[in-house]
Design a protein around this motif. Structure first.
Motif, PDB file in Angstrom:
ATOM      1  N   GLY A  59       0.796  -1.216   0.000  1.00 59.01           N
ATOM      2  CA  GLY A  59       0.000   0.000   0.000  1.00 59.01           C
ATOM      3  C   GLY A  59       0.827   1.264   0.000  1.00 59.01           C
ATOM      4  O   GLY A  59       1.750   1.430  -0.799  1.00 59.01           O
ATOM      5  N   GLY A  60       0.512   2.153   0.941  1.00 56.46           N
ATOM      6  CA  GLY A  60       1.214   3.426   1.031  1.00 56.46           C
ATOM      7  C   GLY A  60       2.415   3.419   1.947  1.00 56.46           C
ATOM      8  O   GLY A  60       2.971   4.485   2.230  1.00 56.46           O
ATOM      9  N   SER A  61       2.831   2.251   2.409  1.00 57.19           N
ATOM     10  CA  SER A  61       4.021   2.154   3.271  1.00 57.19           C
ATOM     11  C   SER A  61       5.275   1.960   2.438  1.00 57.19           C
ATOM     12  O   SER A  61       5.217   1.612   1.257  1.00 57.19           O
ATOM     13  CB  SER A  61       3.861   0.983   4.261  1.00 57.19           C
ATOM     14  OG  SER A  61       2.808   1.228   5.175  1.00 57.19           O
ATOM     15  N   ASP A  62       6.425   2.187   3.065  1.00 54.27           N
ATOM     16  CA  ASP A  62       7.706   1.996   2.380  1.00 54.27           C
ATOM     17  C   ASP A  62       7.927   0.529   2.034  1.00 54.27           C
ATOM     18  O   ASP A  62       7.305  -0.380   2.619  1.00 54.27           O
ATOM     19  CB  ASP A  62       8.853   2.475   3.272  1.00 54.27           C
ATOM     20  CG  ASP A  62       8.958   3.992   3.355  1.00 54.27           C
ATOM     21  OD1 ASP A  62       8.279   4.680   2.575  1.00 54.27           O
ATOM     22  OD2 ASP A  62       9.717   4.478   4.224  1.00 54.27           O
ATOM     23  N   VAL A  63       8.856   0.309   1.102  1.00 50.77           N
ATOM     24  CA  VAL A  63       9.197  -1.043   0.649  1.00 50.77           C
ATOM     25  C   VAL A  63      10.689  -1.283   0.892  1.00 50.77           C
ATOM     26  O   VAL A  63      11.508  -1.155  -0.022  1.00 50.77           O
ATOM     27  CB  VAL A  63       8.863  -1.229  -0.838  1.00 50.77           C
ATOM     28  CG1 VAL A  63       9.099  -2.688  -1.255  1.00 50.77           C
ATOM     29  CG2 VAL A  63       7.420  -0.822  -1.128  1.00 50.77           C
ATOM     30  N   PRO A  64      11.078  -1.612   2.111  1.00 55.17           N
ATOM     31  CA  PRO A  64      12.488  -1.912   2.362  1.00 55.17           C
ATOM     32  C   PRO A  64      12.935  -3.130   1.550  1.00 55.17           C
ATOM     33  O   PRO A  64      12.160  -4.059   1.302  1.00 55.17           O
ATOM     34  CB  PRO A  64      12.537  -2.214   3.864  1.00 55.17           C
ATOM     35  CG  PRO A  64      11.314  -1.578   4.429  1.00 55.17           C
ATOM     36  CD  PRO A  64      10.283  -1.679   3.355  1.00 55.17           C
ATOM     37  N   VAL A  65      14.182  -3.129   1.151  1.00 56.26           N
ATOM     38  CA  VAL A  65      14.732  -4.216   0.340  1.00 56.26           C
ATOM     39  C   VAL A  65      15.034  -5.417   1.226  1.00 56.26           C
ATOM     40  O   VAL A  65      15.485  -5.277   2.366  1.00 56.26           O
ATOM     41  CB  VAL A  65      16.008  -3.747  -0.383  1.00 56.26           C
ATOM     42  CG1 VAL A  65      16.667  -4.893  -1.144  1.00 56.26           C
ATOM     43  CG2 VAL A  65      15.675  -2.602  -1.329  1.00 56.26           C
ATOM     44  N   GLY A  66      14.767  -6.620   0.711  1.00 61.49           N
ATOM     45  CA  GLY A  66      15.180  -7.832   1.401  1.00 61.49           C
ATOM     46  C   GLY A  66      14.043  -8.557   2.079  1.00 61.49           C
ATOM     47  O   GLY A  66      12.900  -8.086   2.126  1.00 61.49           O
ATOM     48  N   ALA A  67      14.352  -9.739   2.600  1.00 67.08           N
ATOM     49  CA  ALA A  67      13.370 -10.544   3.303  1.00 67.08           C
ATOM     50  C   ALA A  67      13.000  -9.899   4.632  1.00 67.08           C
ATOM     51  O   ALA A  67      13.851  -9.327   5.316  1.00 67.08           O
ATOM     52  CB  ALA A  67      13.915 -11.951   3.528  1.00 67.08           C
ATOM     53  N   TYR A  68      11.721  -9.999   4.997  1.00 63.41           N
ATOM     54  CA  TYR A  68      11.263  -9.535   6.290  1.00 63.41           C
ATOM     55  C   TYR A  68      11.101 -10.755   7.204  1.00 63.41           C
ATOM     56  O   TYR A  68      11.177 -11.893   6.772  1.00 63.41           O
ATOM     57  CB  TYR A  68       9.924  -8.802   6.183  1.00 63.41           C
ATOM     58  CG  TYR A  68       9.861  -7.732   5.114  1.00 63.41           C
ATOM     59  CD1 TYR A  68      11.000  -7.050   4.685  1.00 63.41           C
ATOM     60  CD2 TYR A  68       8.652  -7.401   4.506  1.00 63.41           C
ATOM     61  CE1 TYR A  68      10.931  -6.073   3.695  1.00 63.41           C
ATOM     62  CE2 TYR A  68       8.573  -6.426   3.522  1.00 63.41           C
ATOM     63  CZ  TYR A  68       9.713  -5.770   3.106  1.00 63.41           C
ATOM     64  OH  TYR A  68       9.646  -4.809   2.135  1.00 63.41           O
ATOM     65  N   SER A  69      10.861 -10.493   8.478  1.00 64.30           N
ATOM     66  CA  SER A  69      10.584 -11.558   9.440  1.00 64.30           C
ATOM     67  C   SER A  69       9.273 -11.245  10.142  1.00 64.30           C
ATOM     68  O   SER A  69       8.823 -10.093  10.176  1.00 64.30           O
ATOM     69  CB  SER A  69      11.706 -11.672  10.476  1.00 64.30           C
ATOM     70  OG  SER A  69      11.718 -10.515  11.308  1.00 64.30           O
ATOM     71  N   LEU A  70       8.649 -12.268  10.725  1.00 68.09           N
ATOM     72  CA  LEU A  70       7.428 -12.021  11.474  1.00 68.09           C
ATOM     73  C   LEU A  70       7.722 -11.132  12.676  1.00 68.09           C
ATOM     74  O   LEU A  70       6.903 -10.275  13.036  1.00 68.09           O
ATOM     75  CB  LEU A  70       6.789 -13.336  11.922  1.00 68.09           C
ATOM     76  CG  LEU A  70       5.384 -13.161  12.495  1.00 68.09           C
ATOM     77  CD1 LEU A  70       4.396 -12.771  11.396  1.00 68.09           C
ATOM     78  CD2 LEU A  70       4.917 -14.405  13.214  1.00 68.09           C
ATOM     79  N   ASP A  71       8.870 -11.307  13.294  1.00 68.04           N
ATOM     80  CA  ASP A  71       9.260 -10.437  14.395  1.00 68.04           C
ATOM     81  C   ASP A  71       9.305  -8.982  13.945  1.00 68.04           C
ATOM     82  O   ASP A  71       8.843  -8.086  14.658  1.00 68.04           O
ATOM     83  CB  ASP A  71      10.612 -10.881  14.955  1.00 68.04           C
ATOM     84  CG  ASP A  71      11.049 -10.035  16.139  1.00 68.04           C
ATOM     85  OD1 ASP A  71      10.454 -10.196  17.219  1.00 68.04           O
ATOM     86  OD2 ASP A  71      11.980  -9.220  15.986  1.00 68.04           O
ATOM     87  N   LEU A  73       7.596  -7.637  11.440  1.00 67.25           N
ATOM     88  CA  LEU A  73       6.233  -7.177  11.212  1.00 67.25           C
ATOM     89  C   LEU A  73       5.511  -6.923  12.531  1.00 67.25           C
ATOM     90  O   LEU A  73       4.736  -5.974  12.651  1.00 67.25           O
ATOM     91  CB  LEU A  73       5.466  -8.202  10.375  1.00 67.25           C
ATOM     92  CG  LEU A  73       6.028  -8.488   8.978  1.00 67.25           C
ATOM     93  CD1 LEU A  73       5.176  -9.548   8.278  1.00 67.25           C
ATOM     94  CD2 LEU A  73       6.129  -7.233   8.130  1.00 67.25           C
ATOM     95  N   GLY A  74       5.767  -7.768  13.518  1.00 66.79           N
ATOM     96  CA  GLY A  74       5.166  -7.551  14.824  1.00 66.79           C
ATOM     97  C   GLY A  74       5.662  -6.282  15.479  1.00 66.79           C
ATOM     98  O   GLY A  74       4.879  -5.520  16.077  1.00 66.79           O
ATOM     99  N   ARG A  75       6.959  -6.036  15.370  1.00 62.10           N
ATOM    100  CA  ARG A  75       7.514  -4.815  15.960  1.00 62.10           C
ATOM    101  C   ARG A  75       7.045  -3.574  15.218  1.00 62.10           C
ATOM    102  O   ARG A  75       6.948  -2.490  15.812  1.00 62.10           O
ATOM    103  CB  ARG A  75       9.030  -4.897  16.004  1.00 62.10           C
ATOM    104  CG  ARG A  75       9.527  -5.879  17.073  1.00 62.10           C
ATOM    105  CD  ARG A  75      11.023  -5.868  17.250  1.00 62.10           C
ATOM    106  NE  ARG A  75      11.717  -6.535  16.163  1.00 62.10           N
ATOM    107  CZ  ARG A  75      12.537  -5.938  15.299  1.00 62.10           C
ATOM    108  NH1 ARG A  75      12.777  -4.634  15.396  1.00 62.10           N
ATOM    109  NH2 ARG A  75      13.130  -6.630  14.348  1.00 62.10           N
ATOM    110  N   ASP A  76       6.718  -3.708  13.930  1.00 63.22           N
ATOM    111  CA  ASP A  76       6.088  -2.589  13.216  1.00 63.22           C
ATOM    112  C   ASP A  76       4.761  -2.220  13.873  1.00 63.22           C
ATOM    113  O   ASP A  76       4.466  -1.038  14.078  1.00 63.22           O
ATOM    114  CB  ASP A  76       5.834  -2.965  11.754  1.00 63.22           C
ATOM    115  CG  ASP A  76       7.081  -2.938  10.898  1.00 63.22           C
ATOM    116  OD1 ASP A  76       8.117  -2.391  11.339  1.00 63.22           O
ATOM    117  OD2 ASP A  76       7.030  -3.460   9.764  1.00 63.22           O
ATOM    118  N   ALA A  77       3.956  -3.240  14.191  1.00 63.98           N
ATOM    119  CA  ALA A  77       2.664  -2.972  14.818  1.00 63.98           C
ATOM    120  C   ALA A  77       2.835  -2.311  16.183  1.00 63.98           C
ATOM    121  O   ALA A  77       2.129  -1.349  16.518  1.00 63.98           O
ATOM    122  CB  ALA A  77       1.870  -4.273  14.947  1.00 63.98           C
ATOM    123  N   VAL A  78       3.766  -2.810  16.980  1.00 63.84           N
ATOM    124  CA  VAL A  78       4.019  -2.203  18.293  1.00 63.84           C
ATOM    125  C   VAL A  78       4.511  -0.773  18.134  1.00 63.84           C
ATOM    126  O   VAL A  78       4.084   0.135  18.864  1.00 63.84           O
ATOM    127  CB  VAL A  78       5.032  -3.048  19.086  1.00 63.84           C
ATOM    128  CG1 VAL A  78       5.446  -2.332  20.363  1.00 63.84           C
ATOM    129  CG2 VAL A  78       4.449  -4.421  19.423  1.00 63.84           C
TER     130      VAL A  78
END
Length: 258
Positions: A59-71, A73-78
């Motif tokens: 969507g309207g969020s940034d697109v950092p390069v590379g693989a993400y982790s669930l941790d 994504l969770g810390r994004d929410a926090v």
């Protein structure tokens, strides 16, 4: 569009409802954006302060390069909750959003009032399932996956009777960054929360789609069996149950949140 920055990544978000209403965080699936919650947004905003956001890479969020982790994504929410001064919230997430919701219940229990993981699983099959999907999107973009995703996400009957809705979801899929999609697929690939979900203490309602082939009801029942006191509900839908059964989904969530 309002944004907050979490660890250098700008996240797009939207708030609806009265400022003094109880907060409700809605977390979307991979490949779409916060608009996925449109069928429930107005309804929920009548009772809650509804917070929606776009995952990194979407969507309207940034697109950092590379693989993400669930941790990650969770810390994004926090980090989003911190930036907006929300100490505690109800949390509902669907598919990958449900995985993040479970992560919050495990790792940020003080931030969660009631938890609604939907059409999700604590383990999604690992590399054998997700590496081919990552390779396909890297080679051919979102168009290489769109038809298969739509078929998995909605029952044949719904695809036939709601062509406009299907077209809108397809357009969002095709507009998603292939890099962001692949990054989040890596997070799903590497996730395994089966041994941790038993630590969730928040009152929990697990919702599944009765016709969901990707995260079948058995996976939802496994979550409900592992989380102390959790309730389980199966709706007459495939994977994106909040779109296929918007009224039943909205009523179930409202009844549970009280």
């Amino acid at each position: 569009m309002p944004h907050v920055t979490v660890d250098g990544c700008r996240l797009h978000y939207r708030l609806d409802g009265a400022e003094d209403a109880p907060p409700l965080l809605l977390i979307h699936a991979v490949g779409v954006d916060l608009g996925m919650w449109a069928p429930q947004a107005d309804r929920f905003a009548g009772r809650f302060r509804v917070l929606r956001y776009d995952h990194r890479g979407h969507g309207g969020s940034d697109v950092p390069v590379g693989a993400y982790s669930l941790d990650r994504l969770g810390r994004d929410a926090v980090g989003l909750l911190d930036a907006l001064g929300i100490a505690r919230t109800h949390v509902a997430g669907l598919s990958m959003g449900g995985m993040v919701a479970l992560w919050l219940g495990i790792h940020a229990p003080d931030r969660v009032d009631r938890l609604v993981p939907c059409c999700t699983t604590a383990y999604a099959g690992g590399a054998a399932v997700w590496d081919p999907r990552i390779a396909a999107v890297q080679a051919g973009g979102m168009a290489a996956l769109a038809d298969g995703v739509i078929e998995r996400w909605f029952t044949p009957g719904f695809r036939k009777r709601a062509p406009g809705t299907i077209a809108g979801v397809r357009q969002t899929l095709l507009g998603t960054s292939p890099e962001g999609y692949a990054g989040c697929c890596a997070a799903i690939r590497d996730m395994d929360q089966r041994d941790a979900i038993g630590r969730i203490a928040a009152p929990t309602l697990v919702i599944s789609g009765a016709h969901d082939a990707g995260t079948p009801p058995e996976r939802g029942r496994e979550i409900a069996a592992a989380v102390p006191g959790a309730q389980f509900l199966a709706l007459d839908a495939a994977h994106i149950a909040n779109i296929e059964q918007p009224d039943a989904f909205g009523a179930a969530v409202e009844d549970f949140l009280g």
